[in-house]
Design an enzyme around this catalytic site. Structure first.
Site, PDB file in Angstrom:
ATOM      1  N   TYR A   1      -2.066  -1.712  10.896  1.00 37.41           N
ATOM      2  CA  TYR A   1      -2.080  -2.039   9.296  1.00 37.41           C
ATOM      3  C   TYR A   1      -1.109  -1.736   8.699  1.00 37.41           C
ATOM      4  O   TYR A   1      -0.479  -2.524   7.726  1.00 37.41           O
ATOM      5  CB  TYR A   1      -3.725  -1.405   8.649  1.00 37.41           C
TER       6      TYR A   1
ATOM      7  N   SER B   1       0.897  -1.145  -0.018  1.00 31.01           N
ATOM      8  CA  SER B   1       0.092   0.012   0.133  1.00 31.01           C
ATOM      9  C   SER B   1       0.933   1.272  -0.208  1.00 31.01           C
ATOM     10  O   SER B   1       2.081   1.171   0.554  1.00 31.01           O
ATOM     11  CB  SER B   1      -0.869   0.058   1.274  1.00 31.01           C
TER      12      SER B   1
ATOM     13  N   LYS C   1       2.038  -3.775   6.666  1.00 31.74           N
ATOM     14  CA  LYS C   1       2.546  -3.814   5.109  1.00 31.74           C
ATOM     15  C   LYS C   1       4.018  -3.686   5.083  1.00 31.74           C
ATOM     16  O   LYS C   1       4.785  -4.299   4.197  1.00 31.74           O
ATOM     17  CB  LYS C   1       1.652  -2.783   4.517  1.00 31.74           C
TER      18      LYS C   1
END
Ligand code: NAD
Ligand code: UFG
Length: 329
Positions: free
Chosen positions: A147, A123, A151
């Site tokens: 989150y 992302s 990544k």
């Protein structure tokens, strides 16, 4: 190529399955339905006119070995993971376990079964608060939530494993903001509960499920003060995966998937209103913690190495997003 798609019944995975089949690849899907519905499988089979091998399994689980025993997997596209930023703050352990546990188990099996190609859903969030346009040579920045950190950690794990194992080739795809839906209106984004993201909040407001849109801040250093993002049509994003799969890379490549163009919250709202002829009532509220003013991609590398460029416009995105939402029961 025979491709294992984890999270293949989710939003981006389902659109990618269609593009893979269109390009004559074979697909095997694993999904535990934690954020998707089995009905998506029959829709995919209808749209592709193919019977698709599906395993309802948890990618963290040892039992996925069965998939590798039953199919000669030549490439993996790993979408399975949790993605709600707010939820990751309240349930960090759940996010670290799922988003890292799935990758560890999958990579272990990829090496064991000598799968040469691994594509990971990363992302733009890993760039942190650096200055846009973000390009792939920039260092990973500071993340503001678990989150985003998953990544970053996943990227590092895959880099380390590829470095240590010649013949295990990785593409880390950094997505910008995927929106829109398949033109059939049969698959799209269906968030559970109150949407966190802008586009589903707009479509639910258009449908009357939400009273109004809350615009998070109009004092950013942007064209109209509202946040600027690089929205990419999910079908273009899916096509980018096919290119990444067919790209004969060695070792690790990091590649942005965006359009290279920024659109503000109010520009997106206006475009939605004009294209779909529906008014979106909105109210300006406080900034959302962790948001940055602008986030858009440099697309030079995708253009150069993947020969990929997004084709669909903001008008296509808002039209297709509404076409999906209005038909939802
Ligand atoms: P999604 O939630 O619609 O799809 C993910 C799918 O994975 C779901 O079908 C879910 O049931 C499945 N899944 C989750 N954990 C699993 C597990 N342990 N085992 C098996 N299946 C599991 O999400 P999406 O929007 O399609 O995103 C796909 C990937 O792309 C995610 O990794 C996400 O973090 C990443 N990503 C998404 C965005 C975005 O804006 N949508 C942006 C950047 C990156
Ligand atoms: N916004 C609003 N109101 C809302 C929702 C969003 O004004 O109800 C604004 C945000 O402040 C931001 C823009 O709309 O300026 C886009 O917000 P989204 O939540 O749709 O998307 P983000 O760019 O914040 O985050 C998305 C994904 C993350 C990913 C990140 C970077 O949700 O998972 O892109 O790729 F990490």
């Amino acid at each position: 190529m025979k491709v294992l798609v984890t999270g293949g019944l989710g939003y981006i995975g389902s659109h990618t399955v269609i593009e893979l089949i269109k390009n004559n690849h074979e697909v095997v899907i694993i999904d535990n339905l934690s954020n998707s519905e089995l009905s998506v499988l029959s829709v995919l089979e209808k749209l592709t006119n193919k019977k698709l091998p599906f395993y309802k399994m948890d990618v963290k689980d040892e039992e996925i070995k069965k998939v590798f025993e039953e199919h000669k997997i030549e490439g993996i596209i790993h979408f399975a993971g949790y993605k709600a930023v707010g939820e990751s703050v309240s349930e960090p352990l759940m996010y670290y376990q799922n988003n890292i546990g799935t990758t560890l188990n999958l990579v272990k099996l990829a090496l064991k079964y000598k799968v040469p190609k691994f594509i990971f859903s990363s992302s733009a969030t890993v760039y942190g608060d650096q200055q846009s346009p973000f390009d792939e040579t920039m260092p990973r920045g500071n993340t503001t939530n678990p989150y985003g950190e998953t990544k970053k950690i996943n990227e590092r794990i895959l880099e380390d494993v590829a470095y240590a194992n010649k013949g295990f080739n990785v593409v880390l795809l950094r997505y910008f903001n995927p929106i829109g839906a398949h033109k059939s209106g049969l698959i799209g984004e269906k968030p559970v509960g109150i949407p966190n993201n802008l586009m589903p909040y707009i479509t639910q407001t258009a449908k009357g499920i939400r009273e109004k849109l809350y615009v998070f801040g109009n004092d950013y250093n942007t064209i109209d003060g509202t946040g600027v993002r690089d929205y990419i049509h999910v079908v273009d994003l899916a096509k980018g995966h096919v290119k990444a799969l067919e790209y004969n890379n060695k070792g690790v490549d990091i590649i942005n998937l965006g359009t290279g163009r920024g659109t503000s919250v109010l520009e997106l709202v206006t475009s939605f209103e004009e294209v779909n002829k529906i008014k979106i009532p909105y109210e300006i509220t406080n900034r959302r913690p962790g948001d940055i003013d602008e986030c858009y991609a440099s697309i030079d590398k995708a253009r150069k190495v993947l020969k990929f460029e997004a084709k669909l416009t903001i008008e296509d995105m808002v039209r297709d997003a509404w076409n999906f939402e209005k038909n939802l029961k």
